[in-house]
Write a protein that holds these residues in place. Structure first.
Motif, PDB file in Angstrom:
ATOM      1  N   HIS A  19      62.497  58.206   5.499  1.00  0.00           N
ATOM      2  CA  HIS A  19      62.698  58.478   6.922  1.00  0.00           C
ATOM      3  C   HIS A  19      61.519  59.230   7.518  1.00  0.00           C
ATOM      4  O   HIS A  19      60.558  59.576   6.808  1.00  0.00           O
ATOM      5  CB  HIS A  19      64.022  59.233   7.127  1.00  0.00           C
ATOM      6  CG  HIS A  19      64.120  60.497   6.330  1.00  0.00           C
ATOM      7  ND1 HIS A  19      63.370  61.606   6.612  1.00  0.00           N
ATOM      8  CD2 HIS A  19      64.868  60.808   5.238  1.00  0.00           C
ATOM      9  CE1 HIS A  19      63.656  62.564   5.745  1.00  0.00           C
ATOM     10  NE2 HIS A  19      64.573  62.099   4.887  1.00  0.00           N
ATOM     11  N   GLY A  25      56.447  64.965   7.114  1.00  0.00           N
ATOM     12  CA  GLY A  25      56.355  66.166   6.286  1.00  0.00           C
ATOM     13  C   GLY A  25      55.492  65.951   5.050  1.00  0.00           C
ATOM     14  O   GLY A  25      54.908  66.899   4.532  1.00  0.00           O
ATOM     15  N   ILE A 138      53.901  68.349 -11.915  1.00  0.00           N
ATOM     16  CA  ILE A 138      52.650  68.862 -11.335  1.00  0.00           C
ATOM     17  C   ILE A 138      51.692  69.280 -12.450  1.00  0.00           C
ATOM     18  O   ILE A 138      50.513  68.930 -12.445  1.00  0.00           O
ATOM     19  CB  ILE A 138      52.973  70.084 -10.441  1.00  0.00           C
ATOM     20  CG1 ILE A 138      53.888  69.670  -9.289  1.00  0.00           C
ATOM     21  CG2 ILE A 138      51.699  70.762  -9.947  1.00  0.00           C
ATOM     22  CD1 ILE A 138      54.568  70.851  -8.584  1.00  0.00           C
ATOM     23  N   VAL A 146      49.638  70.683  -3.882  1.00  0.00           N
ATOM     24  CA  VAL A 146      50.845  69.852  -3.781  1.00  0.00           C
ATOM     25  C   VAL A 146      51.323  69.785  -2.327  1.00  0.00           C
ATOM     26  O   VAL A 146      51.869  70.756  -1.795  1.00  0.00           O
ATOM     27  CB  VAL A 146      51.975  70.419  -4.676  1.00  0.00           C
ATOM     28  CG1 VAL A 146      53.200  69.521  -4.606  1.00  0.00           C
ATOM     29  CG2 VAL A 146      51.513  70.532  -6.118  1.00  0.00           C
ATOM     30  N   GLN A 152      60.583  72.106   0.191  1.00  0.00           N
ATOM     31  CA  GLN A 152      60.216  72.168  -1.234  1.00  0.00           C
ATOM     32  C   GLN A 152      59.492  73.455  -1.607  1.00  0.00           C
ATOM     33  O   GLN A 152      59.077  73.644  -2.757  1.00  0.00           O
ATOM     34  CB  GLN A 152      59.342  70.959  -1.617  1.00  0.00           C
ATOM     35  CG  GLN A 152      60.063  69.635  -1.495  1.00  0.00           C
ATOM     36  CD  GLN A 152      61.297  69.578  -2.374  1.00  0.00           C
ATOM     37  OE1 GLN A 152      61.272  69.974  -3.536  1.00  0.00           O
ATOM     38  NE2 GLN A 152      62.403  69.096  -1.832  1.00  0.00           N
ATOM     39  N   ARG A 197      59.203  70.444   8.955  1.00  0.00           N
ATOM     40  CA  ARG A 197      60.663  70.401   8.794  1.00  0.00           C
ATOM     41  C   ARG A 197      61.241  69.610   9.969  1.00  0.00           C
ATOM     42  O   ARG A 197      61.568  70.178  11.020  1.00  0.00           O
ATOM     43  CB  ARG A 197      61.211  71.827   8.772  1.00  0.00           C
ATOM     44  CG  ARG A 197      62.674  71.910   8.401  1.00  0.00           C
ATOM     45  CD  ARG A 197      63.104  73.368   8.223  1.00  0.00           C
ATOM     46  NE  ARG A 197      64.524  73.449   7.970  1.00  0.00           N
ATOM     47  CZ  ARG A 197      65.081  73.230   6.770  1.00  0.00           C
ATOM     48  NH1 ARG A 197      64.342  72.953   5.733  1.00  0.00           N
ATOM     49  NH2 ARG A 197      66.392  73.310   6.619  1.00  0.00           N
ATOM     50  N   VAL A 198      61.344  68.318   9.797  1.00  0.00           N
ATOM     51  CA  VAL A 198      61.892  67.455  10.848  1.00  0.00           C
ATOM     52  C   VAL A 198      63.417  67.563  10.799  1.00  0.00           C
ATOM     53  O   VAL A 198      64.016  67.483   9.726  1.00  0.00           O
ATOM     54  CB  VAL A 198      61.444  65.985  10.644  1.00  0.00           C
ATOM     55  CG1 VAL A 198      62.061  65.076  11.692  1.00  0.00           C
ATOM     56  CG2 VAL A 198      59.917  65.884  10.667  1.00  0.00           C
ATOM     57  N   LYS A 210      68.072  61.863   3.932  1.00  0.00           N
ATOM     58  CA  LYS A 210      68.564  60.561   3.463  1.00  0.00           C
ATOM     59  C   LYS A 210      70.071  60.593   3.273  1.00  0.00           C
ATOM     60  O   LYS A 210      70.732  59.561   3.341  1.00  0.00           O
ATOM     61  CB  LYS A 210      67.957  60.229   2.088  1.00  0.00           C
ATOM     62  CG  LYS A 210      66.477  60.000   2.069  1.00  0.00           C
ATOM     63  CD  LYS A 210      65.961  59.959   0.619  1.00  0.00           C
ATOM     64  CE  LYS A 210      64.441  60.103   0.577  1.00  0.00           C
ATOM     65  NZ  LYS A 210      63.897  60.555  -0.691  1.00  0.00           N
TER      66      LYS A 210
HETATM   67  P1  TYM Z   1      62.281  64.345  -1.384  1.00  0.00           P
HETATM   68  O1  TYM Z   1      62.320  62.992  -2.009  1.00  0.00           O
HETATM   69  O2  TYM Z   1      63.550  64.963  -0.942  1.00  0.00           O
HETATM   70  O3  TYM Z   1      61.325  64.312  -0.131  1.00  0.00           O
HETATM   71  C1  TYM Z   1      60.011  63.785  -0.213  1.00  0.00           C
HETATM   72  C2  TYM Z   1      59.062  64.618   0.632  1.00  0.00           C
HETATM   73  O4  TYM Z   1      59.512  64.583   1.998  1.00  0.00           O
HETATM   74  C3  TYM Z   1      59.649  65.913   2.483  1.00  0.00           C
HETATM   75  N1  TYM Z   1      60.774  65.947   3.432  1.00  0.00           N
HETATM   76  C4  TYM Z   1      60.684  66.419   4.670  1.00  0.00           C
HETATM   77  N2  TYM Z   1      59.649  66.949   5.364  1.00  0.00           N
HETATM   78  C5  TYM Z   1      59.889  67.336   6.636  1.00  0.00           C
HETATM   79  N3  TYM Z   1      61.116  67.212   7.237  1.00  0.00           N
HETATM   80  C6  TYM Z   1      62.179  66.693   6.583  1.00  0.00           C
HETATM   81  N4  TYM Z   1      63.358  66.560   7.190  1.00  0.00           N
HETATM   82  C7  TYM Z   1      61.980  66.266   5.236  1.00  0.00           C
HETATM   83  N5  TYM Z   1      62.807  65.719   4.302  1.00  0.00           N
HETATM   84  C8  TYM Z   1      62.048  65.529   3.208  1.00  0.00           C
HETATM   85  C9  TYM Z   1      59.937  66.748   1.261  1.00  0.00           C
HETATM   86  O5  TYM Z   1      59.604  68.112   1.478  1.00  0.00           O
HETATM   87  C10 TYM Z   1      59.049  66.091   0.232  1.00  0.00           C
HETATM   88  O6  TYM Z   1      57.720  66.587   0.317  1.00  0.00           O
HETATM   89  N6  TYM Z   1      61.741  67.445  -5.229  1.00  0.00           N
HETATM   90  C11 TYM Z   1      61.014  66.568  -4.358  1.00  0.00           C
HETATM   91  C12 TYM Z   1      60.261  65.479  -5.086  1.00  0.00           C
HETATM   92  C13 TYM Z   1      59.357  65.942  -6.174  1.00  0.00           C
HETATM   93  C14 TYM Z   1      58.104  66.574  -6.041  1.00  0.00           C
HETATM   94  C15 TYM Z   1      57.634  66.785  -7.361  1.00  0.00           C
HETATM   95  C16 TYM Z   1      57.366  66.991  -4.942  1.00  0.00           C
HETATM   96  C17 TYM Z   1      59.589  65.799  -7.505  1.00  0.00           C
HETATM   97  N7  TYM Z   1      58.549  66.290  -8.209  1.00  0.00           N
HETATM   98  C18 TYM Z   1      56.419  67.409  -7.604  1.00  0.00           C
HETATM   99  C19 TYM Z   1      56.143  67.637  -5.195  1.00  0.00           C
HETATM  100  C20 TYM Z   1      55.680  67.826  -6.505  1.00  0.00           C
HETATM  101  C21 TYM Z   1      62.007  65.908  -3.422  1.00  0.00           C
HETATM  102  O7  TYM Z   1      63.158  65.810  -3.701  1.00  0.00           O
HETATM  103  O8  TYM Z   1      61.474  65.368  -2.313  1.00  0.00           O
END
Ligand code: TYM
Length: 344
Positions: A19, A25, A138, A146, A152, A197-198, A210
């Motif tokens: 999305h 983000g 990482i 990162v 996160q 942070r959307v 999601k």
């Molecule tokens: P995930 O899959 O939830 O989201 C992927 C990336 O999108 C960003 N994000 C957002 N940014 C702004 N506004 C929002 N509403 C929004 N929703 C999601 C998240 O911050 C992310 O950057 N744990 C992580 C995945 C991961 C990861 C890593 C990230 C696994 N290993 C190692 C960095 C390094 C996650 O669930 O992202």
């Protein structure tokens, strides 16, 4: 690695539609960082398993996130795109980090509390140790930077704590093997841009996600032009006009969100957007935002649809990326095994 020894790593879970929050983000910044860093972008299918996934849907979503990366402009030849489960270093290092991280650290993770909710006893163990696997993602590549969204941040602080504790706990072994004292780097989070942070289009106090049951709350990268325009038209707002100054957005979460989205999509600071629209009504702002969103996201969605017809190509990208990622992780893991005292 190229000059400066800076390596970027980031991941996205294949748990549903990508999305606008993921795009603004994270993925948009992934694209920009390709000009200055060696980048590794990972579809984290192992993290997805922490909550139940239908296996066929996991396959489809892994391909879809990969398509989203490529359609947004990530170049899988100059950089690396792969799915986590193909590189065993992630699981191997996560186990070691399970033994480095403390229960108390993980108990403080707000995402676990949110996701597990009241039903904590029934959450998977994997959901609890999720941030340790993230640290392994990482550090298996000794990534230095990162890029992520704001949500996160806490997980990345934990990754820094884990790196630090590993370096301290094993300091004499690291030294005995003639390795650099800071064996694992203390990774820098990159949380940048006007949309870190959307928020949901239906409720400015909730993150766009999601897992929100309402599809109207988010813009999916695969939405067609009419759907994008409709979701923006129906987005929740307040009755006031757009302010001319940034402090006029305080305590107006929906207005703040839409202005932030406009700023990020048009690559300008919020202040510039307010100069253009200050004093105007949302009925004037929303069509301009819809047009901009369609202009930026439309081509990405179309490109994703094209990739959807060619899963063989996507799988080839993932396999090739996994091979190259494994080659980077292998010598690091060899050192890790010696450091902790494994034979062989
Ligand atoms: P995930 O899959 O939830 O989201 C992927 C990336 O999108 C960003 N994000 C957002 N940014 C702004 N506004 C929002 N509403 C929004 N929703 C999601 C998240 O911050 C992310 O950057 N744990 C992580 C995945 C991961 C990861 C890593 C990230 C696994 N290993 C190692 C960095 C390094 C996650 O669930 O992202």
């Amino acid at each position: 690695m190229s000059a400066g020894l800076q390596r970027v790593f980031s991941g996205v879970q294949p748990t549903g539609d990508l999305h606008l929050g993921n795009y603004l983000g994270a993925i948009k910044n992934f694209v920009t960082l390709q000009d200055t860093h060696d980048c590794i972008y990972c579809v984290v299918d192992m993290h997805a398993l922490t909550e139940w996934q239908d296996p066929a849907a996991l396959v489809a979503n892994t391909r879809e996130v990969t398509a989203g990366f490529l359609a947004s402009g990530i170049d899988p030849k100059s950089h690396i795109v792969f799915n986590q489960s193909q590189v065993s270093a992630h699981a191997e290092l996560a186990w070691i980090f399970n033994c480095v991280a403390r229960m108390g650290w993980l108990n403080r993770m707000t995402q676990f509390k949110e996701k597990a909710g009241k039903n904590r006893e029934n959450a998977s163990v994997g959901l609890f140790t999720y941030p340790n696997l993230m640290a392994a993602d990482i550090l298996a590549y000794k990534a230095t930077h990162v890029p992520v969204g704001e949500d996160q941040k806490q997980h990345l602080e934990l990754a820094r704590d884990i790196a630090q504790k590993f370096n301290n706990d094993f300091a004499s072994s690291i030294q005995a093997h003639g390795l650099a004292e800071t064996f694992f780097p203390i990774t820098e989070p990159l949380i940048t841009g006007p949309a870190t942070r959307v928020m949901s289009l239906r409720d400015g106090s909730k993150k766009m996600s999601k897992s929100d049951p309402s599809d109207m709350s988010r813009i999916n990268l695969t939405d067609d032009r009419d759907t994008i325009a409709k979701k923006i038209r129906k987005a929740k707002t307040d009755p006031l006009n757009i302010p001319s100054e940034e402090n006029g957005l305080e305590a107006r979460p929906e207005a703040d969100n839409l202005v932030g989205i406009f700023a990020a999509l048009s690559n300008q600071p919020r202040g510039e957007v307010l100069k253009q629209f200050g004093g105007k009504q949302f009925s004037e702002f929303k069509p301009a935002l819809a047009e901009l969103a369609v202009e930026v996201l439309g081509p990405i969605g179309m490109e994703m649809a094209r990739f959807a017809d060619d899963p063989g190509y996507i799988d080839g990208v993932l396999n090739n990326g996994a091979q190259r990622a494994s080659e980077i992780a292998a010598p690091i893991m060899r050192d890790v095994r010696r450091i902790v005292g494994y034979i062989g």
